[in-house]
Scaffold this motif. Structure first.
Motif, PDB file in Angstrom:
ATOM      1  N   GLU A 263       0.827  -1.208   0.000  1.00 35.46           N
ATOM      2  CA  GLU A 263       0.000   0.000   0.000  1.00 35.46           C
ATOM      3  C   GLU A 263       0.860   1.257   0.000  1.00 35.46           C
ATOM      4  O   GLU A 263       0.579   2.206  -0.746  1.00 35.46           O
ATOM      5  CB  GLU A 263      -0.926  -0.015   1.225  1.00 35.46           C
ATOM      6  N   LYS A 264       1.912   1.273   0.821  1.00 40.48           N
ATOM      7  CA  LYS A 264       2.805   2.436   0.877  1.00 40.48           C
ATOM      8  C   LYS A 264       3.484   2.669  -0.470  1.00 40.48           C
ATOM      9  O   LYS A 264       3.538   3.811  -0.965  1.00 40.48           O
ATOM     10  CB  LYS A 264       3.872   2.245   1.957  1.00 40.48           C
ATOM     11  N   ALA A 265       3.998   1.581  -1.065  1.00 39.27           N
ATOM     12  CA  ALA A 265       4.695   1.713  -2.339  1.00 39.27           C
ATOM     13  C   ALA A 265       3.751   2.203  -3.431  1.00 39.27           C
ATOM     14  O   ALA A 265       4.127   3.053  -4.258  1.00 39.27           O
ATOM     15  CB  ALA A 265       5.315   0.372  -2.731  1.00 39.27           C
ATOM     16  N   ALA A 266       2.519   1.689  -3.437  1.00 34.61           N
ATOM     17  CA  ALA A 266       1.549   2.100  -4.461  1.00 34.61           C
ATOM     18  C   ALA A 266       1.250   3.590  -4.366  1.00 34.61           C
ATOM     19  O   ALA A 266       1.143   4.279  -5.394  1.00 34.61           O
ATOM     20  CB  ALA A 266       0.267   1.282  -4.322  1.00 34.61           C
ATOM     21  N   ILE A 267       1.112   4.093  -3.145  1.00 35.67           N
ATOM     22  CA  ILE A 267       0.841   5.523  -2.945  1.00 35.67           C
ATOM     23  C   ILE A 267       1.939   6.375  -3.573  1.00 35.67           C
ATOM     24  O   ILE A 267       1.671   7.363  -4.281  1.00 35.67           O
ATOM     25  CB  ILE A 267       0.716   5.839  -1.435  1.00 35.67           C
ATOM     26  N   LEU A 268       3.191   5.982  -3.344  1.00 38.09           N
ATOM     27  CA  LEU A 268       4.316   6.783  -3.831  1.00 38.09           C
ATOM     28  C   LEU A 268       4.531   6.605  -5.330  1.00 38.09           C
ATOM     29  O   LEU A 268       4.727   7.591  -6.061  1.00 38.09           O
ATOM     30  CB  LEU A 268       5.583   6.419  -3.048  1.00 38.09           C
ATOM     31  N   TYR A 269       4.464   5.374  -5.809  1.00 40.45           N
ATOM     32  CA  TYR A 269       4.659   5.164  -7.252  1.00 40.45           C
ATOM     33  C   TYR A 269       3.545   5.817  -8.068  1.00 40.45           C
ATOM     34  O   TYR A 269       3.795   6.348  -9.160  1.00 40.45           O
ATOM     35  CB  TYR A 269       4.737   3.667  -7.571  1.00 40.45           C
ATOM     36  N   ASP A 270       2.327   5.786  -7.556  1.00 37.11           N
ATOM     37  CA  ASP A 270       1.217   6.442  -8.267  1.00 37.11           C
ATOM     38  C   ASP A 270       1.479   7.932  -8.442  1.00 37.11           C
ATOM     39  O   ASP A 270       1.196   8.512  -9.498  1.00 37.11           O
ATOM     40  CB  ASP A 270      -0.106   6.225  -7.512  1.00 37.11           C
ATOM     41  N   ILE A 332      11.355   2.986   2.133  1.00 33.03           N
ATOM     42  CA  ILE A 332      10.104   2.885   2.889  1.00 33.03           C
ATOM     43  C   ILE A 332       9.997   1.501   3.524  1.00 33.03           C
ATOM     44  O   ILE A 332       9.060   0.748   3.267  1.00 33.03           O
ATOM     45  CB  ILE A 332       8.879   3.223   2.006  1.00 33.03           C
ATOM     46  N   TYR A 333      10.968   1.201   4.360  1.00 37.47           N
ATOM     47  CA  TYR A 333      11.049  -0.110   5.004  1.00 37.47           C
ATOM     48  C   TYR A 333       9.853  -0.352   5.927  1.00 37.47           C
ATOM     49  O   TYR A 333       8.982   0.501   6.107  1.00 37.47           O
ATOM     50  CB  TYR A 333      12.359  -0.215   5.782  1.00 37.47           C
ATOM     51  N   ASN A 334       9.846  -1.543   6.537  1.00 34.19           N
ATOM     52  CA  ASN A 334       8.701  -1.957   7.358  1.00 34.19           C
ATOM     53  C   ASN A 334       8.287  -0.927   8.401  1.00 34.19           C
ATOM     54  O   ASN A 334       7.107  -0.747   8.674  1.00 34.19           O
ATOM     55  CB  ASN A 334       9.031  -3.272   8.072  1.00 34.19           C
ATOM     56  N   ALA A 335       9.277  -0.269   9.022  1.00 35.91           N
ATOM     57  CA  ALA A 335       8.972   0.654  10.120  1.00 35.91           C
ATOM     58  C   ALA A 335       8.463   2.009   9.633  1.00 35.91           C
ATOM     59  O   ALA A 335       7.996   2.821  10.439  1.00 35.91           O
ATOM     60  CB  ALA A 335      10.212   0.859  11.002  1.00 35.91           C
ATOM     61  N   MET A 336       8.534   2.256   8.328  1.00 37.94           N
ATOM     62  CA  MET A 336       8.071   3.537   7.792  1.00 37.94           C
ATOM     63  C   MET A 336       6.545   3.633   7.859  1.00 37.94           C
ATOM     64  O   MET A 336       5.843   2.813   7.266  1.00 37.94           O
ATOM     65  CB  MET A 336       8.528   3.668   6.332  1.00 37.94           C
ATOM     66  N   PRO A 337       6.006   4.610   8.589  1.00 37.48           N
ATOM     67  CA  PRO A 337       4.542   4.740   8.645  1.00 37.48           C
ATOM     68  C   PRO A 337       3.979   5.277   7.332  1.00 37.48           C
ATOM     69  O   PRO A 337       4.641   6.033   6.616  1.00 37.48           O
ATOM     70  CB  PRO A 337       4.326   5.738   9.792  1.00 37.48           C
ATOM     71  N   LYS A 338       2.766   4.880   7.039  1.00 34.71           N
ATOM     72  CA  LYS A 338       2.113   5.333   5.819  1.00 34.71           C
ATOM     73  C   LYS A 338       1.981   6.859   5.793  1.00 34.71           C
ATOM     74  O   LYS A 338       2.044   7.486   4.732  1.00 34.71           O
ATOM     75  CB  LYS A 338       0.734   4.674   5.697  1.00 34.71           C
ATOM     76  N   THR A 339       1.849   7.455   6.979  1.00 38.42           N
ATOM     77  CA  THR A 339       1.700   8.917   7.041  1.00 38.42           C
ATOM     78  C   THR A 339       2.930   9.638   6.505  1.00 38.42           C
ATOM     79  O   THR A 339       2.821  10.720   5.923  1.00 38.42           O
ATOM     80  CB  THR A 339       1.438   9.370   8.489  1.00 38.42           C
ATOM     81  N   SER A 340       4.113   9.045   6.669  1.00 41.05           N
ATOM     82  CA  SER A 340       5.332   9.668   6.138  1.00 41.05           C
ATOM     83  C   SER A 340       5.362   9.603   4.616  1.00 41.05           C
ATOM     84  O   SER A 340       5.798  10.549   3.949  1.00 41.05           O
ATOM     85  CB  SER A 340       6.578   9.000   6.723  1.00 41.05           C
ATOM     86  N   VAL A 341       4.900   8.498   4.057  1.00 42.14           N
ATOM     87  CA  VAL A 341       4.821   8.374   2.602  1.00 42.14           C
ATOM     88  C   VAL A 341       3.814   9.387   2.062  1.00 42.14           C
ATOM     89  O   VAL A 341       4.064  10.062   1.048  1.00 42.14           O
ATOM     90  CB  VAL A 341       4.427   6.943   2.204  1.00 42.14           C
ATOM     91  N   GLU A 342       2.699   9.508   2.745  1.00 42.70           N
ATOM     92  CA  GLU A 342       1.690  10.487   2.326  1.00 42.70           C
ATOM     93  C   GLU A 342       2.219  11.907   2.424  1.00 42.70           C
ATOM     94  O   GLU A 342       1.903  12.757   1.572  1.00 42.70           O
ATOM     95  CB  GLU A 342       0.431  10.305   3.174  1.00 42.70           C
ATOM     96  N   ALA A 343       3.041  12.174   3.428  1.00 36.13           N
ATOM     97  CA  ALA A 343       3.632  13.507   3.579  1.00 36.13           C
ATOM     98  C   ALA A 343       4.573  13.808   2.417  1.00 36.13           C
ATOM     99  O   ALA A 343       4.612  14.938   1.903  1.00 36.13           O
ATOM    100  CB  ALA A 343       4.376  13.601   4.911  1.00 36.13           C
ATOM    101  N   LEU A 344       5.339  12.809   1.982  1.00 31.16           N
ATOM    102  CA  LEU A 344       6.228  13.008   0.840  1.00 31.16           C
ATOM    103  C   LEU A 344       5.419  13.283  -0.421  1.00 31.16           C
ATOM    104  O   LEU A 344       5.767  14.166  -1.220  1.00 31.16           O
ATOM    105  CB  LEU A 344       7.116  11.772   0.646  1.00 31.16           C
ATOM    106  N   VAL A 345       4.341  12.543  -0.604  1.00 32.67           N
ATOM    107  CA  VAL A 345       3.480  12.755  -1.769  1.00 32.67           C
ATOM    108  C   VAL A 345       2.909  14.170  -1.771  1.00 32.67           C
ATOM    109  O   VAL A 345       2.889  14.845  -2.812  1.00 32.67           O
ATOM    110  CB  VAL A 345       2.355  11.700  -1.802  1.00 32.67           C
ATOM    111  N   GLN A 346       2.462  14.639  -0.619  1.00 35.12           N
ATOM    112  CA  GLN A 346       1.930  16.004  -0.530  1.00 35.12           C
ATOM    113  C   GLN A 346       3.006  17.040  -0.853  1.00 35.12           C
ATOM    114  O   GLN A 346       2.728  18.072  -1.485  1.00 35.12           O
ATOM    115  CB  GLN A 346       1.350  16.256   0.870  1.00 35.12           C
ATOM    116  N   THR A 347       4.232  16.750  -0.449  1.00 38.87           N
ATOM    117  CA  THR A 347       5.353  17.638  -0.748  1.00 38.87           C
ATOM    118  C   THR A 347       5.607  17.688  -2.249  1.00 38.87           C
ATOM    119  O   THR A 347       5.862  18.761  -2.821  1.00 38.87           O
ATOM    120  CB  THR A 347       6.622  17.157  -0.009  1.00 38.87           C
ATOM    121  N   MET A 348       5.540  16.541  -2.903  1.00 40.08           N
ATOM    122  CA  MET A 348       5.730  16.492  -4.359  1.00 40.08           C
ATOM    123  C   MET A 348       4.631  17.250  -5.086  1.00 40.08           C
ATOM    124  O   MET A 348       4.878  17.956  -6.071  1.00 40.08           O
ATOM    125  CB  MET A 348       5.781  15.024  -4.805  1.00 40.08           C
TER     126      MET A 348
END
Length: 355
Positions: A263-270, A332-348
């Motif tokens: 799920e995390k990877a899909a959010i970022l790759y999308d 985005i290893y196991n310990a990376m929360p989804k919220t951090s991935v979402e924060a990166l996406v918002q930054t992009m």
């Protein structure tokens, strides 16, 4: 400001791991001693080591006939230990990146090495396919996840020869059919704990098959016999690994971790595929769910440094790509929360609006 840790390794650890390790640095298991100063042969630490090995076996569903070891020297030490212990005449290797290439270099000291395929000509942007492995190979070695280039083999090859794998950056990110492997090794500093300990999973039957003398410290049988206590093991990293393993179990085990990682990877790759400013560097079918590599699109390359500063100002840490690839890398290893991935996406997205 909250920091979002995308470093490739040493990398993000769960708050559970950090908190419990910090407590043990002050007072380990009620001993009145710090984990930094306790004897590795104390009953309290022996219990830690035993529990950690048992949890690895449980979480990865390791069948009978395998041993779990905690060794020093990082995965780089395993580049020579593996062939020292397993290579009689010839081994096959897949060249998918810097670390695979380093493993090949070390193995050549011990016998004939057949590099069955390589993606070097395309800067390791894909995983080679359609290669054949000689039936007289003592083993086939591959690197499951290539941190620098963002490619990953998310499956267990089904072969007639022994199978050896460097899983440093994706172990515990998906279920593994351990029975297909004779040796798996992984530096802890990406998905397990702080730098300083390497996890090795080895099939007992695969050992003792070579004729050459092996130095005591480099012989897996030494560490199997002494239960990773032949010499003083890295006590603090092993304690932290145990905390991570406990946390993995609380998350629901490897299956749950894999679902979260997908799920995390899909959010970022999308977002990378949607955003006009960026593009991925790895072949779509081989994209890693642990290390997401991307660059600025050709028309916007002059914005690379500006985005790096923009992301840093938004709390993004460690997203600069490896010097051999450039661009950006979000680990985005196991310990990376989804919220951090979402924060990166918002930054992009915010940076795209500015341009």
């Amino acid at each position: 400001m909250k920091k979002h840790n995308f470093y490739a390794g040493p990398s993000i650890l769960s708050e559970y791991t950090i908190k419990n390790t910090a407590i043990a640095v002050e007072d380990f298991a009620g001993t009145g001693l710090s984990i930094l100063e306790v004897s590795h042969r104390s009953k309290e630490f022996v219990a830690v080591s035993d529990e950690a090995r048992a949890l690895i076996k449980e979480l990865l569903d390791i069948p009978a006939g395998y041993d779990v070891l905690f060794l020093g020297g990082g995965a780089s030490m395993q580049f020579c230990m593996a062939p020292f212990n397993l290579l009689k005449k010839k081994a096959s290797y897949l060249d998918t990146g810097t670390w695979a290439s380093n493993a090949i270099k070390e193995a050549k000291f011990f016998g004939e090495i057949d590099v069955v395929a390589s993606s070097k000509e395309a800067n390791y942007s894909y995983i080679p396919k359609g290669y054949s492995i000689a039936g007289d190979s003592d083993y086939f070695h591959f690197t499951s996840n290539n941190t620098i280039y963002g490619t990953e083999m998310r499956y267990d090859p089904d072969l007639k020869v022994r199978l050896v794998c460097d899983m440093s950056s994706d172990i515990f990110s998906r279920p593994i059919d351990i029975s297909k492997y004779d040796l798996i090794y992984a530096g802890a500093q990406k998905n397990l704990g702080p730098a300083g300990v390497t996890v090795v999973i080895v099939r007992e039957e695969a050992l003792g098959q070579v004729d050459r003398p092996i130095p005591t410290m480099l012989d897996y049988r030494t560490h199997v016999k002494k239960e990773s206590m032949f010499n003083t093991p890295p006590v603090l990293p092993i304690f932290s690994v145990l905390q991570t393993l406990k946390w993995y179990k609380m998350q629901g085990g490897v299956e749950a971790l894999e679902q979260n990682n997908l799920e995390k990877a899909a959010i970022l790759y999308d977002e990378i595929d949607r955003n006009k400013l960026f593009k991925g560097t790895a072949a779509t079918e081989d994209r890693s769910i642990m290390n997401v590599c991307f660059v600025m699109n050709e028309a916007y390359q002059e914005l690379e440094e500006e985005f790096a500063k923009f992301a840093a100002a938004a709390g993004m840490v460690g997203i600069k790509g490896h010097r051999s690839v450039g661009g950006f890398r979000a680990s985005i290893y196991n310990a990376m929360p989804k919220t951090s991935v979402e924060a990166l996406v918002q930054t992009m997205k915010a940076f795209e609006k500015q341009h």
